[in-house]
Design a protein around this motif. Structure first.
Motif, mmCIF file in Angstrom:
data_model
loop_
_atom_site.group_PDB
_atom_site.id
_atom_site.type_symbol
_atom_site.label_atom_id
_atom_site.label_comp_id
_atom_site.label_asym_id
_atom_site.label_seq_id
_atom_site.Cartn_x
_atom_site.Cartn_y
_atom_site.Cartn_z
ATOM 1 N N TRP A 48 36.636 33.052 32.446
ATOM 2 C CA TRP A 48 37.968 33.506 32.827
ATOM 3 C C TRP A 48 38.981 32.433 32.457
ATOM 4 N N LYS B 64 44.186 33.861 38.637
ATOM 5 C CA LYS B 64 42.748 33.826 38.314
ATOM 6 C C LYS B 64 41.898 33.743 39.576
ATOM 7 N N ASP C 96 35.111 27.676 40.016
ATOM 8 C CA ASP C 96 36.560 27.725 39.873
ATOM 9 C C ASP C 96 37.125 26.324 40.143
ATOM 10 N N ASN C 97 37.331 25.506 39.167
ATOM 11 C CA ASN C 97 37.344 25.813 37.752
ATOM 12 C C ASN C 97 36.700 24.678 36.979
ATOM 13 N N VAL D 270 35.817 29.614 35.469
ATOM 14 C CA VAL D 270 37.236 29.560 35.134
ATOM 15 C C VAL D 270 37.468 28.367 34.214
#
Length: 684
Positions: free
Chosen positions: A398, A406, A511-512, A550
């Motif tokens: 992502w 996000k 994340d992330n 992410v």
């Protein structure tokens, strides 16, 4: 004898009607008694004097109540509590006593040194995530009592023994000792409210009373996993390799110290080894005062510890590499600036029946029934129509600019997965756990169950009676990584493998990427990013889960493309899906026209956010857009405006839909009561 403190002891440390064994040990006395009546305990103790009084800390089998000393004290009892009589471990005891001549009480100055040591232990365990302990004055020293819930097994006895050995290694010194012998299940300890009676009662070395210094408002259990992590701090010998002559020769630590001019202020013998206390940390000269130590164990293991949080991740290998950069093969290879591969004698592999033929004849490859692939729906209708869902065994990258939602999207995907009985775990390097929880619970609650602060406009929160239900719904289904355990990428993967296995999870989220420690010895993160994504992808296949990662964009292009994602293009090549989140703002509107045909631009008019599928390996789809609508009250992104998603927590029971009026809005301070973790107490 302090009757109030004695009663308080049993209220805090024993359950109602739990069996108690009290023992009295003195110069001419050895008494034991089993009691279920605290009144009888106090009555029996009132008839004694000049004795040290103890009780069995952990839970005793009720069968012991049938012994001869039931509800009375008898001398030289034939049977007292043994380890086999303990049904459960309820407490982990740390006992710090000052060193002194045997058979005498501690002086005030000696006891003050024990206070200094117990505070260091307390702070150390607090920073490792241990729950708040009960802090006790034993008369001559200090105790920490941590609530636990362990089975009485040999494995757990060994675990506690190892934990005490680590604490002894770290904190015992020329002034004080951590008692390593209190690991056994039937351990007796001071009955708080009675005196510590050793030697003569003098002005310099008095007989002091014992009692409680601090009792937490909530006595919470410390999870066994934290004890396992503590036990792992015991140094282990290096695995034999050709760099250490296959372990034939022990490393000359003292020669190393002398050669490199490390200033050792004292050298102390410890159980199973020696510790060298340095004048200051080798990584930060400001870290002084016995805070930097090198340990050498009798089995050849070497360890380094600086007790400052900023150096908590530094190990002996880091110390050695600081002075001898070519000490390890890995270091030598990295210094060359390229990877050196050792030539191996590789021969063709034999066919293995369990794996099948090494090369398939095309006719041998069986078709896979699409219905047998498990896909986890995202909960976003149009995305699921186009991708079916997130296949187990695959990985999704992502990306998106700051403010593109996000994390919000991933939170919603997590809740939607759990609603469909797919459980998972999240690493959030940006948010503290309680903040992530706040955000998730707003999304789980929905706008009809959130409330707006009367003090701060636009700030929403979930009332406690709702958050309690969400807690019950998510318990055992969603796990949040504790950032105190660090962000080393290899350790993260191993820790996530552990929880995926132990909790049988279906998905994980990282994340992330930018908050994970990926820097190599040359400060280059790109190769490590590729390695991390490759290992997560392999991990997803091996564990049959879906992994979400992410990755922030490397450059702020006017309109983000797959090539803009941080790192090399290899990370998007490795992933099975690549999705970019866009926020519908002026920059987006200006840029979208360069990539979309005019007749399709109307699609991008009303949604607040868009998801762009840049890659989908399974179905070969890309260039797909999904529109979403942001809801400020719940932080949700909706399929359409005013969509109302109901989650399973509502089935737990709720009176009626809450009507948000001025009369039932709560003050902003209620957020703290609901979510903010209590500030950890300072050492006493």
């Amino acid at each position: 004898m302090n009757e109030i403190t004695i009663r308080r002891t049993f209220e805090l440390l024993k359950q109602e009607n739990e069996l108690i064994e009290v023992r009295l040990i003195g110069a001419r006395t050895n008494l034991s008694g089993y009691f279920k009546s605290v009144d009888n305990v106090i009555k029996s103790l009132s008839k004694t004097s000049n004795c040290n009084v103890y009780f069995v800390l952990n839970r005793i089998s009720d069968a012991c109540y049938a012994r001869e000393q039931s509800e009375k004290l008898i001398e030289h009892a034939k049977n007292t509590t043994t380890d086999n009589d303990i049904t459960n471990r309820d407490w982990f005891l740390i006992d710090v006593d000052p060193k002194r001549a045997s058979g005498v009480s501690s002086s005030d100055s000696e006891k003050e040194k024990a206070k200094f040591t117990i505070n260091k232990v307390y702070s150390f365990l607090r920073d490792r995530g241990f729950s708040q302990p009960i802090i006790c004055d034993s008369g001559n020293g200090y105790h920490l009592l941590y609530k636990v819930n362990f089975e009485n097994t040999k494995a757990n006895a060994d675990l506690i023994k190892q934990c005490l050995a680590v604490l002894d290694m770290y904190f015992s010194d020329e002034y004080c000792d951590i008692d390593k012998t209190v690991f056994n299940a039937s351990r007796i300890t001071k009955l708080y409210g009675t005196k510590a009676v050793k030697g003569n009662d003098t002005a310099d070395r008095p007989h002091r009373g014992s009692g409680f210094i601090r009792v937490p408002e909530q006595i919470k259990e410390t999870n066994i996993i934290l004890f396992e992590h503590l036990a792992e701090l015991m140094p282990k010998p290096e695995a034999p390799t050709y760099t250490n002559n296959y372990g034939r020769d022990k490393f000359d630590l003292e020669g190393f110290i002398l050669k490199h001019g490390l200033n050792v202020t004292s050298k102390q013998s410890i159980s199973g080894g020696t510790k060298f206390i340095l004048d200051h940390c080798v990584f930060d000269e400001n870290h002084k005062g016995k805070d930097a130590v090198i340990f050498r164990m009798d089995n050849g293991a070497i360890s380094y510890k600086c007790f400052h949080n900023s150096c908590s991740g530094k190990k002996w290998q880091d110390v050695r590499l600081m002075f001898e950069p070519d000490a390890y093969v890995k270091s030598e290879r990295m210094n060359l600036g390229y990877r050196v591969t050792e030539k191996k004698d590789i021969k063709p592999q034999e066919n293995i029946a369990a794996k099948g033929n090494k090369f398939y004849d095309i006719s041998e490859i069986a078709a896979v029934d699409r219905s047998q692939i498990i896909s986890i729906p995202s909960g976003y209708r149009d995305l699921d129509v186009k991708l079916i869902g997130f296949n187990k065994g695959e990985t999704t990258i992502w990306s998106g600019k700051n403010g593109s939602a996000k994390s919000t999207i991933l939170n919603q995907i997590a809740l939607n997965a759990i609603e469909r009985v797919y459980n998972g775990a999240i690493f959030s390097g940006e948010l503290q756990p309680h903040k992530l929880k706040n955000w998730l619970y707003l999304q789980a609650a929905g706008r009809q169950y959130t409330r707006e602060s009367t003090k701060f406009a636009g700030i929403y929160y979930v009332p406690k009676h709702i958050s309690d239900k969400i807690d019950n719904w998510l318990k055992g289904k969603l796990f949040i990584y504790n950032n105190k355990y660090g962000n080393n990428y290899q350790q993260l993967i191993e820790d996530f493998k552990e929880i995926v296995t132990s909790k049988k999870l279906d998905w994980v989220m990282f994340d992330n990427l930018m908050t994970i420690d990926l820097e190599d010895d040359n400060g280059n993160t790109f190769r490590k990013q590729k390695q991390f994504v490759a290992e997560v992808s392999a991990f997803s296949k091996e564990m049959n889960i879906h992994s979400h990662i992410v990755a922030h964009p490397r450059k702020e292009a006017s309109f983000l493309r797959k090539e803009s994602i941080s790192g090399t293009s290899d990370i998007t090549n490795i992933a099975d899906n690549v999705i970019i989140a866009h926020r519908n703002n002026r920059d987006f509107q200006r840029a979208i026209g360069e990539y979309i045909e005019n007749e399709k631009l109307s699609f991008f008019n009303d949604a607040t956010n868009y998801l762009e599928v840049c890659k989908n390996r399974d179905l070969g789809r890309e260039g797909l857009f999904v529109g979403l609508y942001y809801e400020p009250e719940s932080k949700r992104l909706l399929n359409e405006p005013f969509e109302n998603k109901n989650y399973g927590w509502q089935e737990i029971g709720i009176q009626s839909t809450i009507q948000l009026t001025e009369t039932n809005k709560l003050n902003f301070e209620d957020i703290k009561l609901t979510y903010m973790q209590p500030k950890e107490d300072e050492p006493f």
